[in-house]
Scaffold this active site. Structure first.
Site, short mmCIF file in Angstrom:
data_model
loop_
_atom_site.label_atom_id
_atom_site.label_comp_id
_atom_site.label_asym_id
_atom_site.label_seq_id
_atom_site.Cartn_x
_atom_site.Cartn_y
_atom_site.Cartn_z
N GLY A 235 8.19 2.17 8.08
CA GLY A 235 9.41 2.60 8.76
C GLY A 235 9.43 4.10 8.98
O GLY A 235 8.39 4.74 9.20
N SER A 236 10.62 4.69 8.85
CA SER A 236 10.82 6.08 9.26
C SER A 236 10.05 7.11 8.44
O SER A 236 9.93 8.26 8.86
CB SER A 236 12.31 6.41 9.25
OG SER A 236 12.96 5.74 10.31
N ALA A 237 9.54 6.72 7.27
CA ALA A 237 8.70 7.65 6.51
C ALA A 237 7.50 8.10 7.34
O ALA A 237 6.99 9.21 7.17
CB ALA A 237 8.23 6.99 5.21
#
Length: 231
Positions: A74-76
């Site tokens: 995801g956004s990591a």
């Protein structure tokens, strides 16, 4: 002798158990690493089991999820997309047009949680803009993103010495479709292990140096003599 710090391990296990129960999750992992050395200070799992009395637990919780399980980050992943842009010569304040929250890539439409027009690379990370990350990849190119993700250690085992380690999944860039490049830039269509992810994030805190994850500090004999020490 492990690199694990018993206080940090204990606190990680306490916090993780509380968090998993609060959010009614099926399981959770919490890792703490010293970025400069790659030493693990904690590897916590929930649910946990007592290896001294393992017969009373189901086999599904025996595995070391931090090493064996792959998931979409995801956004990591936007951190690494931004790092690739900086390496390609962009500045943190370089701006990208984020299409006011909706952007079509081929037949697919990607969205941001909140609409934005122009965002700097700093703000793309701050506001976690999917569109901003996709625009970065359109600018630097698929090959550049792929090469930097490989350099961060994705798509390959860390070889930390723990059995059953997954290499995750990173498709070669030549096989990417238009939406693959965009999706990977914000952490979809790629899978990583928790060990890979914390090692890669630690690069940011360690001046760009990727360290091999380290769990064993030294091996000692029965009489307490150092047989082998790791650094």
């Amino acid at each position: 002798v492990l690199t694990i710090d018993k206080k940090i391990q204990f606190l990680s296990e306490q916090t993780l158990e509380r968090t998993v129960k609060t959010h009614r999750a099926k399981s959770g992992i919490a890792l703490v690493m010293r970025p400069q050395t790659g030493e693990f200070l904690s590897i916590a799992h929930y649910p946990k089991f007592n290896p001294n009395n393992f017969q009373t637990y189901g086999k599904e919780i025996f595995r070391n999820r931090a090493v064996t399980d792959a998931f979409e980050p995801g956004s990591a992943m936007k951190v690494f997309t931004a790092a690739a842009a900086l390496e390609k010569g962009f500045a943190p304040k370089s701006i990208f047009f984020c299409e006011n929250g909706t952007y079509k890539i081929g037949s697919f439409t990607i969205h941001d949680t909140h609409p934005h027009d122009w965002l700097s690379i700093n703000q793309i990370i701050k506001f976690s803009s999917n569109i901003g990350a996709a625009k970065i990849v359109e600018t630097i190119g698929d090959k550049a993103l792929y090469n930097y993700l490989v350099a961060f250690g994705f798509g390959d085992k860390t070889r930390m010495g723990s059995p059953g380690e997954t290499s995750g999944s990173l498709i070669p860039y030549r096989k990417w479709s238009k939406i693959d490049a965009g999706a990977i830039s914000f952490g979809q269509g790629i899978s990583v292990s928790a060990v890979q992810l914390i090692s890669a994030i630690s690069v940011i805190a360690n001046g760009g140096r990727l360290m091999k994850p380290m769990l064993i500090k030294k091996i000692i004999s029965k009489k307490g003599k150092n047989l082998k020490e790791y650094h």
